[in-house]
Design a protein around this motif. Sequence first.
Motif, PDB file in Angstrom:
ATOM      1  N   THR A 183     -37.876  31.436  24.958  1.00  0.00           N
ATOM      2  CA  THR A 183     -38.343  32.474  25.867  1.00  0.00           C
ATOM      3  C   THR A 183     -39.831  32.732  25.646  1.00  0.00           C
ATOM      4  O   THR A 183     -40.365  32.424  24.584  1.00  0.00           O
ATOM      5  N   TRP A 207     -39.518  34.815  30.642  1.00  0.00           N
ATOM      6  CA  TRP A 207     -38.885  33.560  31.033  1.00  0.00           C
ATOM      7  C   TRP A 207     -37.888  33.119  29.984  1.00  0.00           C
ATOM      8  O   TRP A 207     -38.109  33.301  28.783  1.00  0.00           O
ATOM      9  N   ILE A 208     -36.801  32.531  30.449  1.00  0.00           N
ATOM     10  CA  ILE A 208     -35.747  32.005  29.577  1.00  0.00           C
ATOM     11  C   ILE A 208     -35.544  30.543  29.933  1.00  0.00           C
ATOM     12  O   ILE A 208     -35.356  30.209  31.101  1.00  0.00           O
TER      13      ILE A 208
END
Length: 146
Positions: free
Chosen positions: A83, A123-124
């Motif tokens: 992430t 964000w992943i």
Amino acid sequence: MKKLLLTIAVALMAATSLAAQDDHADHDHTSGHASEGEEYHLGQTSLAGTHYQVTLYDEINPGTEAVISIEVEQGKAPSELRTWVGVKNGRGSVKTLLQADSYGHYHGHLEVPAKLPEGSAIWIDVRTESGRKRGAVRILETDHTH
């Protein structure tokens, strides 16, 4: 002596088996994060059939550290979860590999870039059996300035 060791081994196996059958409802999800700031539920994202809930602790400020938790709400936990805070391609951000705790919750301290570009998000990026998948949750607009 052998009988005692066998009894201990069976008891340990039974305890391990019971612990592995966590129904996900008998533990406190936030107790370990209480000292990390106010809790903000940023939302969910679904990647490869798995649903993730993202929680931010305290605010996101450029040039500092953001503390997050990612919980697998439904589906299979990924073999790898990274992430970052910033834009989709990760340019200008530090990607962090998160490890799951014993309940399958991922916890991380993310470096926030000194300048957050327009459209920044958390964000992943996960690795699953079907390959890499990427998704995001929006950062609360009050958490940072551009």
